[in-house]
Design an enzyme around this catalytic site. Structure first.
Site, PDB file in Angstrom:
ATOM      1  N   HIS A 261      16.792 -29.015 -30.858  1.00  0.00           N
ATOM      2  CA  HIS A 261      17.022 -30.388 -30.396  1.00  0.00           C
ATOM      3  C   HIS A 261      17.505 -31.293 -31.536  1.00  0.00           C
ATOM      4  CE1 HIS A 261      15.348 -34.497 -29.346  1.00  0.00           C
ATOM      5  NE2 HIS A 261      16.305 -34.308 -28.458  1.00  0.00           N
TER       6      HIS A 261
ATOM      7  N   GLU B 286      21.055 -30.592 -32.061  1.00  0.00           N
ATOM      8  CA  GLU B 286      21.886 -31.251 -31.046  1.00  0.00           C
ATOM      9  C   GLU B 286      22.162 -32.708 -31.460  1.00  0.00           C
ATOM     10  OE1 GLU B 286      21.192 -34.027 -27.838  1.00  0.00           O
ATOM     11  OE2 GLU B 286      20.069 -32.299 -27.075  1.00  0.00           O
ATOM     12  N   HIS B 287      21.149 -33.393 -31.972  1.00  0.00           N
ATOM     13  CA  HIS B 287      21.364 -34.782 -32.426  1.00  0.00           C
ATOM     14  C   HIS B 287      22.360 -34.841 -33.585  1.00  0.00           C
ATOM     15  CE1 HIS B 287      18.268 -37.584 -30.527  1.00  0.00           C
ATOM     16  NE2 HIS B 287      18.180 -36.459 -29.847  1.00  0.00           N
TER      17      HIS B 287
ATOM     18  N   GLU C  27      11.780 -40.496 -30.385  1.00  0.00           N
ATOM     19  CA  GLU C  27      12.034 -39.977 -29.034  1.00  0.00           C
ATOM     20  C   GLU C  27      10.794 -39.241 -28.523  1.00  0.00           C
ATOM     21  OE1 GLU C  27      15.436 -37.370 -28.754  1.00  0.00           O
ATOM     22  OE2 GLU C  27      15.172 -37.038 -26.606  1.00  0.00           O
TER      23      GLU C  27
END
Lengths: 435, 453
Positions: free
Chosen positions: B78, B81-82, B158
């Site tokens: 993740h 991905e950022h 997040e």
């Protein structure tokens, strides 16, 4: 170099338009008009009926939650069918029927395979004009509403939103608790919902949109059988007054034990009928509407790493409007994030640039078709076109209205709207009281 | 009510878009408007034609996800991905996002346990631009050190926003960790906070070099475009990417599960108790695709809507619950899950809910469902497939997801026939197999004052 040229060239291409979607105004023998877009590519059909001034702002004082509970109840038995028989009739044909209430509008929508359109619309007619409001169903939905209310009460987002609405709209139905209160939910009787139906679900305030696999000739008689039985006169119990946000800003912190602080901030917005509506849309995109490209995202997320998301939105009601935003950040940084937010907005009041206006217009015009690729989205847009008296050619005309925004017009609306002194800023999280 | 769909959502994924779903032709016998081909470097391409609006959806999928996070580095897929948005040799940080917005497009990405996807929805004439930008970031990332650190703050923020603030997501993490004894699905996609804090830019660059290759990617383009155009453009922009090494995904497997698990979690911010049970279930990714359809029918009959047995018994007749649903997700690469959920009515103990649910489970194991129940479920499943032909994304997402878990476009085309073939006995058999308490976790999430169910 070659790559940059490619991008520059592509940016000059005009935004895509709706060539195929022709809006037809279809009037039945009984005088009921619907806006129709024929779409025969798939055997599917969406019918949407929206009743204006029949949303949660229609709830009388002490009867908060009536419209919401009514929307829960309309599909719970109608005509000859009790709740189970009604659900069975829908499921056997895979008909999707949905009722919803926002502040101003009560909406019914049906999606169906076009082979079942007769049955789908007959069931919708039953739900709208012959709901049973059986005691069993009322008691079951009452139990559901009471547990939902408890669940809302544990949600920091809802607690914050509620407090903000009450402050923004004191003594106005927009500030009421649309979900109802324990007391109001417990007090409702069958008569309340029957009153709601007779006064608010009427031919006098209905807008109808149809999109999908049906011809105008097929639709005409169905309009009469579906909507002909609605009461003729719209008979609201009270008039929803025009409302402005309080002129004085306000700040409040609500105690809640969690790792982050959630913040909602807002100002007076523009109604859909305001001539500067599109200028405000462009401004909103630049300041906080444009996802990661907005000024607020740049300052709070990208430069400081203080939030995962921060966004603003302009919301136009029938009788008022807000421009509001929200973010959440770790509590120890909340003061810094708030300051960055205030500074960013104060600055945007005077220094919007021509390049930003152009970029905003490119996104707003270019992405328009992306939100209208299904029958239901188009039906929703047709309702909004009728509601705001935009005319049947609006789908083609809309982007030109966005293009008309200029640096001067956007700066003017920034002057008019962005006033940090008038912010209503509420937060929820660990405060001194919480410890 | 939840709509049934073949793909519910990226499993525990961090999805920007809900994955709606499901296959089938609009009119029985019609072929799907779908073509597929493979580039020389092994990259698969699927084209879904849909000429409703002059736009396309470009989704680049990678067969790599959070279940592939290395030990001690949960959240890496993740975080990677950022950092895909934080610059390359050709485009500076944030420029990808800016360029797409300036061209009227929407874009985002999402990471699940099984896969990661990057999408852009945009006017059809911008397809070359999107391919240029995507191929560029597959070639390599160059985030600067400060950007990488700030973005790590963002993913931790997040995590706080999505999980740590709220009792239910925290509870679901505890449930997963109890359901899986060994499989990486026990670890959240977003990562455990103490491990996220140690992720580095170098971790991300290594992850990228290992996994982001043409041979590990599936491109799906849907919208107002012809297959031949996509083929020519894909060869031009993606054809030169290296195939990369063959990636062997080695996930820990579940050992025999021998005991039911129970979780009782109290939380200071809870007001309304809730009950949930998750069973391990067959999945397409584990080679059990023939078991999916009977379980989807079972889901409908048991808890798919207001006519379902659990809703009718517990909500309508016995008045024990106010909300109740069943959910089966077998479209996963690892184990599938069959979930039952209930909100108790005011004053009802969770133990009463559990007893009533177990009673209904015993009933469907004891006797096959009626033909009417089976027929209604099949009608809904097949209709969902037609509804999901609408829109730029639904069908395209389903097909991309199918490839991520080892299913094919043909599997998708066979879905209606598989639905038709299901018998009442199949459903009963599926119930017998899936409802084994030794393969389950039962959880209660309670307000603090109500420590006892």
């Amino acid at each position: 170099m070659k790559r940059i040229l490619l991008i520059a060239a592509l940016m000059l291409v005009a935004a895509p338009t709706f060539a195929a979607s022709k809006v037809q105004q279809v009037t039945s023998p009984g005088g009921i008009t619907a806006w129709l877009i024929e779409e025969h590519g798939l055997p599917l059909l969406t019918v949407k009926a929206t009743f204006t001034d029949a949303g949660t702002a229609s709830d009388p004082k002490g009867k908060e939650g009536r419209a919401t509970m009514a929307d829960n109840l309309l599909g719970e038995g109608a005509g000859k069918r009790d709740a189970l028989a009604f659900s069975t009739a829908l499921e056997e044909r895979a008909i999707r029927m949905d009722f919803s209430a926002d502040e101003d509008l009560f909406s019914a929508s049906v999606e169906t395979l076009s082979e079942h359109k007769q049955e789908a619309l007959s069931l919708l007619a039953d739900a709208l004009t012959r709901p049973r409001f059986d005691t069993d169903a009322i008691e079951r939905i009452r139990r559901q509403r009471l547990t939902v209310l408890k669940q809302l009460g544990q949600s920091p987002h809802w607690l914050l939103q509620r407090a903000w609405q009450q402050a923004a709209f004191p003594n106005h139905p927009y500030g009421q608790q649309a979900a109802g209160t324990e007391q109001s939910i417990k007090s409702f009787t069958r008569k309340d919902f029957e009153t709601f139906r007779q006064r608010y679900l009427t031919r006098g305030n209905v807008l109808i949109a149809v999109v999908g696999d049906i011809t105008p000739e097929e639709l005409k008689p169905l309009l009469d059988t579906t909507f002909g039985g609605l009461p003729k006169q719209f008979a609201p119990e009270h008039k929803v007054e025009e409302v402005m946000l309080p002129p004085q800003g306000m700040t409040k912190a609500i105690a809640y034990d969690m790792p982050q602080t959630l913040v909602t901030f807002g100002l007076q917005g523009l109604k859909r009928s305001d001539p500067a509506y599109f200028d405000a849309m462009v401004l909103n995109y630049i300041v906080g509407g444009g996802d990661l490209n907005s000024r607020l995202a740049a300052e709070v997320r990208e430069k400081r790493g203080l939030a995962y998301s921060i966004q603003t939105m302009q919301e136009s009601f029938l009788h008022g409007a807000t421009w509001a935003g929200s973010f959440s950040t770790r509590t120890e940084e909340a003061a810094n994030a708030l300051q960055a937010m205030r500074d960013t907005i104060a600055q945007a009041k005077t220094d919007i640039t021509a390049a930003e206006v152009e970029r905003a217009k490119r996104f707003i015009t270019g992405s328009f078709v992306l939100s209208l690729d299904t029958n239901s989205e188009l039906a929703g847009f047709l309702i909004s076109m009728q509601l705001n008296k935009l005319g049947p050619n609006y789908l083609e005309e809309r982007n030109a209205k966005v293009e008309a925004a200029t640096l001067e017009s956007v700066r003017a609306v920034a002057q008019r709207l962005l006033d940090p002194e008038r912010f209503i800023t509420f937060s929820i999280g660990k405060t001194q009281e919480a410890k | 009510m939840e709509r049934s769909s073949v793909i519910k959502a990226l499993r525990h994924g961090i999805a920007a878009l809900a994955l709606a779903c499901a296959p089938a032709s609009a009119h029985a016998g019609d072929a799907l408007p779908v073509t597929s081909f493979t580039l020389k470097n092994g990259m698969e391409v699927i084209v879904v034609e849909n000429h409703r609006v002059p736009a396309i959806s470009h989704v680049l999928w990678f067969k790599i996800g959070a279940a592939d996070d290395p030990p001690l580095k949960s959240g890496l897929a993740h975080y990677h991905e950022h950092l895909m948005f934080k610059g390359t040799a050709l485009y500076k940080s944030g420029q990808y996002t800016e360029i797409i917005a300036e061209n009227g497009g929407e874009q985002n990405a999402f990471t699940g346990h099984d896969a990661t996807a990057y999408y852009a929805n945009i006017a059809k004439d911008r397809l070359p631009l999107i391919m240029e930008l995507e191929a560029d970031r597959v070639r390599g990332l160059t985030p600067d050190d400060m950007e990488a650190l700030k973005e790590r703050d963002v993913i931790i923020e997040e995590r706080r926003q999505r999980i740590d603030n709220l009792p239910r997501p925290l509870f679901l993490e505890q449930m997963d960790a109890a359901l899986y004894l060994n499989h990486p699905y026990r670890i959240p996609v977003i990562g455990w906070k103490h491990e996220m804090e140690g992720l580095t830019k170098q971790d991300v660059l290594d992850f990228h070099a290992r996994n982001y290759h043409a041979g590990n990617a599936v491109l799906v383009v849907s919208g107002d475009v012809k297959s031949d155009e996509v083929k020519a453009l894909a060869e031009k922009y993606y054809g030169a990417l290296p195939a990369g090494p063959t990636i062997v995904r080695q996930w820990r497997k579940e050992p025999p599960q021998l005991a039911p698990r129970r979780i009782t979690m109290t939380h200071k911010n809870m007001r309304q108790p809730e009950w949930r049970r998750i069973y391990l279930a067959p999945s397409a990714g584990e080679g059990q695709k023939e078991k999916l359809m009977p379980l989807l029918v079972l889901e409908h009959i048991l808890g798919g809507g207001k006519t379902s047995r659990l809703y009718q018994q517990l909500v309508t007749k016995q008045r024990l619950a106010t909300a109740l649903w069943a959910d089966y997700n077998g479209l996963t690469r690892g184990p599938g899950e069959f979930t039952l959920y209930a909100t108790p009515a005011p004053g009802v103990a969770l133990s009463a809910i559990e007893a009533a649910v177990d009673h209904e489970i015993a009933a469907i194991i004891a006797a096959p469902p009626s033909e009417t129940e089976v027929a209604r479920a099949k009608t809904l499943l097949k209709a969902d497939m037609i509804y999901d032909r609408e829109g730029l994304q639904n069908l395209a997402y389903t097909l991309g997801w199918f490839r991520m878990i080892g299913l094919t476009v043909q599997d998708y085309e066979q879905w209606p026939a598989r639905a038709d073939a299901v018998t009442a006995k199949d459903v009963q058999q599926a119930a017998k197999e899936v409802f084994d308490l030794n393969h389950s976790v039962t959880g209660m999430l309670l307000p603090e004052a109500q420590a006892k169910p």
